[in-house]
Write a protein that holds these residues in place. Structure first.
Motif, PDB file in Angstrom:
ATOM      1  N   TYR A  55     -14.926  -1.973  17.014  1.00  0.00           N
ATOM      2  CA  TYR A  55     -16.241  -2.494  17.403  1.00  0.00           C
ATOM      3  C   TYR A  55     -16.680  -1.924  18.754  1.00  0.00           C
ATOM      4  O   TYR A  55     -17.861  -1.635  18.961  1.00  0.00           O
ATOM      5  CB  TYR A  55     -16.199  -4.020  17.476  1.00  0.00           C
ATOM      6  N   THR A  56     -15.723  -1.759  19.653  1.00  0.00           N
ATOM      7  CA  THR A  56     -16.051  -1.208  20.971  1.00  0.00           C
ATOM      8  C   THR A  56     -16.539   0.226  20.847  1.00  0.00           C
ATOM      9  O   THR A  56     -17.512   0.629  21.499  1.00  0.00           O
ATOM     10  CB  THR A  56     -14.820  -1.273  21.895  1.00  0.00           C
ATOM     11  N   GLU A  82     -14.887  -0.264   9.540  1.00  0.00           N
ATOM     12  CA  GLU A  82     -13.438  -0.193   9.764  1.00  0.00           C
ATOM     13  C   GLU A  82     -12.965  -1.428  10.522  1.00  0.00           C
ATOM     14  O   GLU A  82     -11.893  -1.992  10.235  1.00  0.00           O
ATOM     15  CB  GLU A  82     -13.096   1.071  10.555  1.00  0.00           C
ATOM     16  N   GLY A  83     -13.752  -1.852  11.505  1.00  0.00           N
ATOM     17  CA  GLY A  83     -13.405  -3.064  12.242  1.00  0.00           C
ATOM     18  C   GLY A  83     -13.364  -4.276  11.336  1.00  0.00           C
ATOM     19  O   GLY A  83     -12.460  -5.126  11.446  1.00  0.00           O
ATOM     20  N   ASN A  84     -14.323  -4.381  10.420  1.00  0.00           N
ATOM     21  CA  ASN A  84     -14.328  -5.499   9.483  1.00  0.00           C
ATOM     22  C   ASN A  84     -13.079  -5.497   8.599  1.00  0.00           C
ATOM     23  O   ASN A  84     -12.512  -6.558   8.291  1.00  0.00           O
ATOM     24  CB  ASN A  84     -15.578  -5.431   8.599  1.00  0.00           C
ATOM     25  N   GLU A  85     -12.646  -4.304   8.191  1.00  0.00           N
ATOM     26  CA  GLU A  85     -11.429  -4.211   7.370  1.00  0.00           C
ATOM     27  C   GLU A  85     -10.207  -4.666   8.157  1.00  0.00           C
ATOM     28  O   GLU A  85      -9.315  -5.327   7.618  1.00  0.00           O
ATOM     29  CB  GLU A  85     -11.234  -2.767   6.883  1.00  0.00           C
ATOM     30  N   ASN A  99     -19.515  -9.434  15.988  1.00  0.00           N
ATOM     31  CA  ASN A  99     -18.243  -9.228  15.297  1.00  0.00           C
ATOM     32  C   ASN A  99     -17.087  -9.115  16.285  1.00  0.00           C
ATOM     33  O   ASN A  99     -15.989  -9.632  16.053  1.00  0.00           O
ATOM     34  CB  ASN A  99     -18.317  -7.972  14.430  1.00  0.00           C
ATOM     35  N   ARG A 100     -17.324  -8.419  17.405  1.00  0.00           N
ATOM     36  CA  ARG A 100     -16.260  -8.308  18.403  1.00  0.00           C
ATOM     37  C   ARG A 100     -15.956  -9.666  19.020  1.00  0.00           C
ATOM     38  O   ARG A 100     -14.797  -9.967  19.353  1.00  0.00           O
ATOM     39  CB  ARG A 100     -16.636  -7.292  19.474  1.00  0.00           C
ATOM     40  N   ALA A 101     -16.976 -10.497  19.161  1.00  0.00           N
ATOM     41  CA  ALA A 101     -16.763 -11.851  19.677  1.00  0.00           C
ATOM     42  C   ALA A 101     -15.813 -12.631  18.767  1.00  0.00           C
ATOM     43  O   ALA A 101     -14.937 -13.364  19.240  1.00  0.00           O
ATOM     44  CB  ALA A 101     -18.094 -12.578  19.807  1.00  0.00           C
ATOM     45  N   ALA A 102     -15.982 -12.463  17.449  1.00  0.00           N
ATOM     46  CA  ALA A 102     -15.093 -13.145  16.499  1.00  0.00           C
ATOM     47  C   ALA A 102     -13.652 -12.673  16.681  1.00  0.00           C
ATOM     48  O   ALA A 102     -12.705 -13.473  16.632  1.00  0.00           O
ATOM     49  CB  ALA A 102     -15.561 -12.892  15.074  1.00  0.00           C
ATOM     50  N   ALA A 103     -13.471 -11.374  16.887  1.00  0.00           N
ATOM     51  CA  ALA A 103     -12.118 -10.833  17.089  1.00  0.00           C
ATOM     52  C   ALA A 103     -11.515 -11.348  18.389  1.00  0.00           C
ATOM     53  O   ALA A 103     -10.327 -11.704  18.439  1.00  0.00           O
ATOM     54  CB  ALA A 103     -12.170  -9.309  17.104  1.00  0.00           C
ATOM     55  N   TYR A 104     -12.323 -11.400  19.436  1.00  0.00           N
ATOM     56  CA  TYR A 104     -11.836 -11.957  20.704  1.00  0.00           C
ATOM     57  C   TYR A 104     -11.378 -13.407  20.523  1.00  0.00           C
ATOM     58  O   TYR A 104     -10.331 -13.817  21.052  1.00  0.00           O
ATOM     59  CB  TYR A 104     -12.934 -11.899  21.760  1.00  0.00           C
ATOM     60  N   SER A 105     -12.148 -14.191  19.791  1.00  0.00           N
ATOM     61  CA  SER A 105     -11.784 -15.592  19.569  1.00  0.00           C
ATOM     62  C   SER A 105     -10.465 -15.708  18.827  1.00  0.00           C
ATOM     63  O   SER A 105      -9.647 -16.577  19.121  1.00  0.00           O
ATOM     64  CB  SER A 105     -12.892 -16.313  18.789  1.00  0.00           C
ATOM     65  N   LYS A 106     -10.245 -14.811  17.862  1.00  0.00           N
ATOM     66  CA  LYS A 106      -8.989 -14.849  17.107  1.00  0.00           C
ATOM     67  C   LYS A 106      -7.780 -14.600  18.005  1.00  0.00           C
ATOM     68  O   LYS A 106      -6.686 -15.089  17.734  1.00  0.00           O
ATOM     69  CB  LYS A 106      -9.021 -13.803  15.992  1.00  0.00           C
TER      70      LYS A 106
END
Length: 317
Positions: A111-112, A94-97, A127-134
């Motif tokens: 992700y959390t 779901e996070g990836n979507e 994956n959560r790191a990528a979201a944080y960077s965004k």
């Protein structure tokens, strides 16, 4: 000593069973007989002494121990159930979507929750790191990449994303080291090669877009978190009114004669001189600070001259 004798007895018992039912060659059987005699002599036990027998055989004890070791364990020491592992995978998907539709805050939430169920999964951290960077939270991305690398030191993507986060924090020397490690693990990754080259260049050449005080205009405009905040601010009626007052000042040749009166009526400063313009700018900065103080603090500490490429890093596992 009694425990050692029980263990020795279990081993001897297992070897006896192999002699009778193991289908071994005559040479192998002879070797086992010698081993049994040696164990009985060393530990002073005999296969006839059933008082040393335990409730489970050696193969049963081994199978149980292997199963425990293969189970994923959380910090509290309890096993992660198969149901939790499956649910964590669902949440990760779901996070990836959410990442695909650029709903990064929602992706972080998924992700959390996955990590709460299975906190020893390096992919979830990465994956959560990528979201944080965004969202411009590069410090959070660095922390999650560190966690991912701690769990799986051979995870190339974690090193690559660590490099991206560090480069975004203008820590190019550190980023170089992580890109090099990522390339050692994934030598054909063009994104790592490109980002390594950029980071090495930035170690040598200062950014032409950086102001003397360290403020980086290019990095600011490329920061998705800042641009989102700025968009929200510009839709705020108070901010629109403030900007209208600034535009209608005497420096604007198209300003109307009633601009000053309108500003006074609304209570906003009338930028009829430099002091008024500065005051208006201060109010605008205060609005930004109130809406997202954490991002403002991050922007103050960041000098970004060029955003590393993440084109080959968008795939989430």
């Amino acid at each position: 000593m009694e425990d050692k004798k029980c263990l020795a007895f279990s081993i001897i018992q297992y070897l006896h069973d192999q002699l009778q039912n193991g289908g071994l060659s005559s040479d192998a059987q002879e070797s086992l007989e010698v081993a049994i005699q040696c164990l009985e002599t060393a530990f002073e036990v005999s296969i006839e002494d059933q008082s040393l027998a335990v409730s489970e055989t050696l193969p049963e004890l081994f199978a149980a121990a292997t199963k425990r070791e293969s189970s994923e364990v959380n910090p509290a020491g309890s096993s992660v159930s198969e149901e939790d592992i499956a649910e964590a995978e669902r949440l990760k998907t779901e996070g990836n979507e959410q990442m695909k539709v650029e709903n990064f805050e929602s992706a972080i939430s998924y992700y959390t929750r996955a990590l709460e169920l299975n906190p020893k999964n390096a992919v979830y951290f990465c994956n959560r790191a990528a979201a944080y960077s965004k969202l411009g939270n590069y410090a959070g991305a660095v922390r999650d990449c560190e966690e991912a690398i701690g769990i799986d030191p051979s995870y190339s993507k974690a090193y690559g994303r660590m490099g991206l986060a560090l480069a975004s924090l203008n820590k190019h020397a550190e980023a170089v080291g992580f890109y090099k490690r990522a390339l050692e693990l994934d030598p054909d990754n063009d994104s790592y090669k490109s980002n390594l080259k950029i980071a090495e260049q930035k170690m040598e050449v200062p950014s032409p877009m950086s102001a003397p005080g360290g403020f980086d205009l290019a990095g600011l405009l490329n920061n998705p978190g800042f641009m989102s905040m700025a968009s929200n601010l510009m839709n705020n009626p108070q901010v629109q009114q403030l900007m209208s007052g600034m535009i209608s000042g005497p420096h604007n040749p198209m300003a109307g004669a009633g601009a000053g009166a309108g500003a006074a009526a609304t209570g906003n400063p009338n930028p009829t001189d430099l002091a008024g313009l500065i005051q208006a700018g201060q109010q605008f900065a205060q609005q930004m600070q109130q809406q997202n103080p954490e991002l403002i603090e991050q922007l103050r500490s960041q000098i970004r001259s060029r955003t590393p490429s993440a084109s080959n890093d968008e795939q989430h596992q």
